[in-house]
Design an enzyme around this catalytic site. Structure first.
Site, PDB file in Angstrom:
ATOM      1  N   HIS A  77       0.815  -1.217   0.000  1.00  0.00           N
ATOM      2  CA  HIS A  77       0.000   0.000   0.000  1.00  0.00           C
ATOM      3  C   HIS A  77       0.849   1.269   0.000  1.00  0.00           C
ATOM      4  O   HIS A  77       0.354   2.344  -0.321  1.00  0.00           O
ATOM      5  CB  HIS A  77      -0.992   0.004   1.176  1.00  0.00           C
ATOM      6  CG  HIS A  77      -0.390   0.296   2.513  1.00  0.00           C
ATOM      7  ND1 HIS A  77      -0.105  -0.677   3.443  1.00  0.00           N
ATOM      8  CD2 HIS A  77      -0.049   1.460   3.095  1.00  0.00           C
ATOM      9  CE1 HIS A  77       0.385  -0.123   4.528  1.00  0.00           C
ATOM     10  NE2 HIS A  77       0.436   1.182   4.341  1.00  0.00           N
ATOM     11  N   ASP A 107       0.012  -7.694   1.564  1.00  0.00           N
ATOM     12  CA  ASP A 107       0.418  -6.282   1.574  1.00  0.00           C
ATOM     13  C   ASP A 107       1.941  -6.133   1.630  1.00  0.00           C
ATOM     14  O   ASP A 107       2.486  -5.350   2.398  1.00  0.00           O
ATOM     15  CB  ASP A 107      -0.229  -5.541   2.752  1.00  0.00           C
ATOM     16  CG  ASP A 107      -0.158  -4.017   2.586  1.00  0.00           C
ATOM     17  OD1 ASP A 107       0.151  -3.561   1.470  1.00  0.00           O
ATOM     18  OD2 ASP A 107      -0.394  -3.289   3.572  1.00  0.00           O
ATOM     19  N   SER A 181       4.700   2.457   7.954  1.00  0.00           N
ATOM     20  CA  SER A 181       4.308   1.304   7.135  1.00  0.00           C
ATOM     21  C   SER A 181       5.460   0.829   6.263  1.00  0.00           C
ATOM     22  O   SER A 181       6.093   1.623   5.563  1.00  0.00           O
ATOM     23  CB  SER A 181       3.119   1.670   6.245  1.00  0.00           C
ATOM     24  OG  SER A 181       1.950   1.828   7.002  1.00  0.00           O
TER      25      SER A 181
END
Length: 453
Positions: A77, A107, A181
């Site tokens: 992402h 992911d 992230s």
């Protein structure tokens, strides 16, 4: 440890071209409107109205180098829909990155940069060996600030946050914020045991609930992306559901564990090996299946083309079959996963009952052309159709409705109400307090345990 590991953690920035139709626009007010005067004055003061057309959107995230030649791991992402990806090293060197491959199910994405000198890299640890309470350290790029270090403990393991089919997150209270992230979660040996991926936060900031993809799940994904540019997951070819205490009792299992096979894909590895609907998979490749959701992850991690033992519970005893695994991605591309599940067969030809038979608060009848038309059932439907349900029954509470079809009772095909009644009597005679039924509803098969009282 932080001094040693910081150079291997990178900042990742992306740019994406946003079409004019998706870009924010300025309202067009009529002449003389006070709102038009306000916006005209505002834009005159700040250099004029924005010009229509494509615009550049940017985002920030983190990543870490896993190979001195320039391979970098991050979250999918972070780089999704990016036109250009730039990696900034700890010494502020900026390098353009190529996207080697990505996996939306976990992911995870793999990038590659070219460098004249070997880059500092970190190694993978064993996430299965980590324990709740172990100290961990996270390094990332929160809010675009650059390499930041936070520490905490492992709060929980094997978390399912409904992010994907292979959820098995490590939960930590080490501060993780937006921009972290794709960054690494380290154990106290300085090895990566997780990829920081998500946080639970009503406010958007860290409240001590962060989630990381475990290293043992990520390592196989990264290997496949590096080797093939895509993932290659094992495929068994079954649709499964949880084993509840009632289902376990109806099958004679001593406790609720394993994965109940609701249907088997025609042409899939499980069908070829002899797995049938109603089997409970107790272990796969010598790894015990305590909960249903463990099975998809274990199958996916197993090498494509390998032959593995699968232990199942069938007819009150354990049996072992050998399954040669297929490839999930090939099955998806060929449309096998979208095909209708095979329908268990049963004897037919019995005369239909005019009013139906009442069992367990249900009114059931043999399938006829008239009933198939009334309830919009497929032409090849076999079993007995439910035409009425008593609202104050276990069957109603379990979601059974008129138009649903009972295909099996206690793993035996049924096609007439008499066969259903005989199966119920046999279950009562054996001392069972519940009975397992396979039901066709909404185009798919599932099992339910119904109380016999």
């Amino acid at each position: 440890m932080a001094a040693r590991l910081l150079p291997a953690v990178v900042n990742i920035s992306t740019t994406q071209t946003v079409d004019a139709e998706h870009a924010p626009s300025v309202p067009n007010f009529p002449e003389g409107s006070p709102f038009r005067d306000f916006f005209d004055e505002f834009f005159d003061r700040h250099g004029g109205r924005p010009t229509p057309g494509p615009r550049q959107a940017t985002s920030l995230g983190s990543g870490f180098i896993v190979d001195q030649s320039g391979y970098i791991v991050t979250n999918n992402h972070v780089i999704a829909d990016a036109d250009e990806v730039t990696v900034t090293l700890s010494d502020d060197t900026a390098l353009k990155a190529e996207i080697v491959g990505r996996d939306t199910k976990t992911d995870i994405a793999l990038l590659k940069v070219d460098s004249d000198t070997p880059l500092p890299a970190v190694g993978w640890g064993d996430s299965d060996a980590s324990r709740v309470g172990d100290w961990v350290m996270a390094i990332g790029n929160p809010f675009g600030l650059g390499g930041s270090v936070t520490a905490g403990i492992i709060s929980a393991r094997a978390r399912d946050i409904q992010a994907g089919p292979y959820d098995n997150f490590i939960q930590t209270d080490a501060a993780i914020n937006r921009g972290n992230s794709g960054g690494p979660l380290f154990d106290m040996d300085g090895d990566v045991i997780g990829i920081n991926t998500a946080i639970f936060s009503p406010s958007g900031g860290s409240i001590g609930i962060g989630f990381a993809v475990p290293a043992n799940l990520a390592k196989q994904v990264i290997h496949d992306l590096k080797e093939y540019g895509r993932t290659r997951r094992g495929w068994l070819g079954v649709r499964i559901q949880s084993v509840t205490p009632e289902i376990a009792e109806s099958l004679g299992l001593d406790s609720a564990h394993g994965a109940l096979v609701a249907s088997v894909t025609e042409g899939g590895p499980a069908r070829d090996a002899g797995v049938i609907a109603g089997d409970v998979i107790l272990s796969f490749n010598d790894r015990a299946i305590d909960e249903m959701r463990q099975l998809p992850r274990i199958v996916a991690e197993t090498e494509v083309g390998s032959t593995v033992p699968v232990e199942v519970w069938r007819d009150g005893s354990k049996q072992t079959v050998e399954v040669k695994l297929g490839e999930l991605e090939e099955a998806e591309e060929s449309g096998l996963l979208a095909s209708d599940p095979s329908q268990p067969g049963g004897p037919g030809g019995a005369a239909p009952e005019s009013t139906g038979v009442q069992v367990l608060g249900l009114t059931i009848r043999s399938v006829t052309a008239e009933l198939a038309s009334e309830f919009d059932l497929p032409e090849d439907t076999t079993g007995v159709v439910i035409t009425d349900v008593n609202a104050d029954t276990d069957a109603a509470r379990k979601g059974l409705r008129p138009g649903h079809v009972i295909v099996e009772v206690n793993q035996r095909p049924v096609s007439t109400p008499d066969e259903v009644r005989d199966a119920l009597d046999a279950a009562r005679d054996s001392g069972r307090s519940s009975v397992l039924v396979m039901v066709q509803r909404d185009g798919s098969m599932s099992f339910l345990a119904l109380k016999l009282d």
